[in-house]
Design an enzyme around this catalytic site. Structure first.
Site: not given
Ligand code: COA
Length: 164
Positions: A19, A43, A95, A133
């Site tokens: 990140h 989550k 990724r 993560s």
């Molecule tokens: N390096 C390391 N890890 C990375 C990374 C990077 N560059 N990019 C992503 N990751 C990993 C994260 O650590 C995470 O790992 P985990 O699943 O083991 O915890 C995983 O990739 C997912 O990344 P994250 O950015 O946490 O995405 P998410 O899927 O949990 O959340 C949101 C994405 C919060 C942006 C999304 O759910 C959201 O927008 N929610 C709000 C509601 C909404 O508007 N939804 C869209 C319309 S329905």
């Protein structure tokens, strides 16, 4: 000229060096960046929202980035969070191919909700593309070495949380 404001959203449970790499590179694309820490209703998180936001804030201060950067918790729709800070750019990291399908759906839904906000994808550095993560938490729980996966402050918090 109008300031280019971007957001970088994620759950950050916890923030990893992957990140941090995306944040550093995103700073070259905008004038102001908000790292938005998601409540993460989708989550079960190890750290609560306040703790995750605090860790992000602390690391951002140490990173000494060349633009104005903020961390901010958010819940609800991402597009609403964009409107709140007047951001027109959403930064996401990619990724592997496995990230692609979900990211495409997310970008399409967000574009459906507001066509003037663009999602910009940065390819994660090759040497960091294996990090997530969840994996970092697992390695920490099993007492493995996480030195090169997270900032030392995050390592300390993780060890405190998983070692009892
Ligand atoms: N390096 C390391 N890890 C990375 C990374 C990077 N560059 N990019 C992503 N990751 C990993 C994260 O650590 C995470 O790992 P985990 O699943 O083991 O915890 C995983 O990739 C997912 O990344 P994250 O950015 O946490 O995405 P998410 O899927 O949990 O959340 C949101 C994405 C919060 C942006 C999304 O759910 C959201 O927008 N929610 C709000 C509601 C909404 O508007 N939804 C869209 C319309 S329905």
């Amino acid at each position: 000229m109008k300031k280019r404001i971007a957001i970088y959203p994620g759950t950050f449970d916890p923030l990893t060096v992957g990140h941090q790499d995306i944040i550093t590179r995103a700073c070259r694309l905008c004038d102001e960046l908000y790292v938005l820490v998601a409540a993460g209703h989708h989550k079960q998180t190890l750290f609560n929202l306040e703790e995750r936001n605090h860790m992000v804030k602390k690391i951002l201060q140490e990173m000494r980035l060349p633009i104005t950067i903020h961390s901010k918790p958010f819940s609800g729709l991402l597009i609403d969070a964009c409107h709140e800070v007047d951001a027109k750019i959403i930064i996401r990291g990619l990724r592997a191919v496995s990230d692609f399908e979900y990211e495409m759906q997310l970008a399409a839904m967000n574009r459906h909700l507001d066509g003037l906000i663009e999602t910009v994808y940065l390819m994660t550095a090759e040497n960091l593309s294996f990090i997530s993560s969840t994996m970092v938490k697992e390695v920490a729980k099993l007492n493995g070495n996480i030195d090169r996966l997270v900032h030392p402050y995050i390592k300390k918090q993780l060890k405190k949380r998983v070692c009892h």
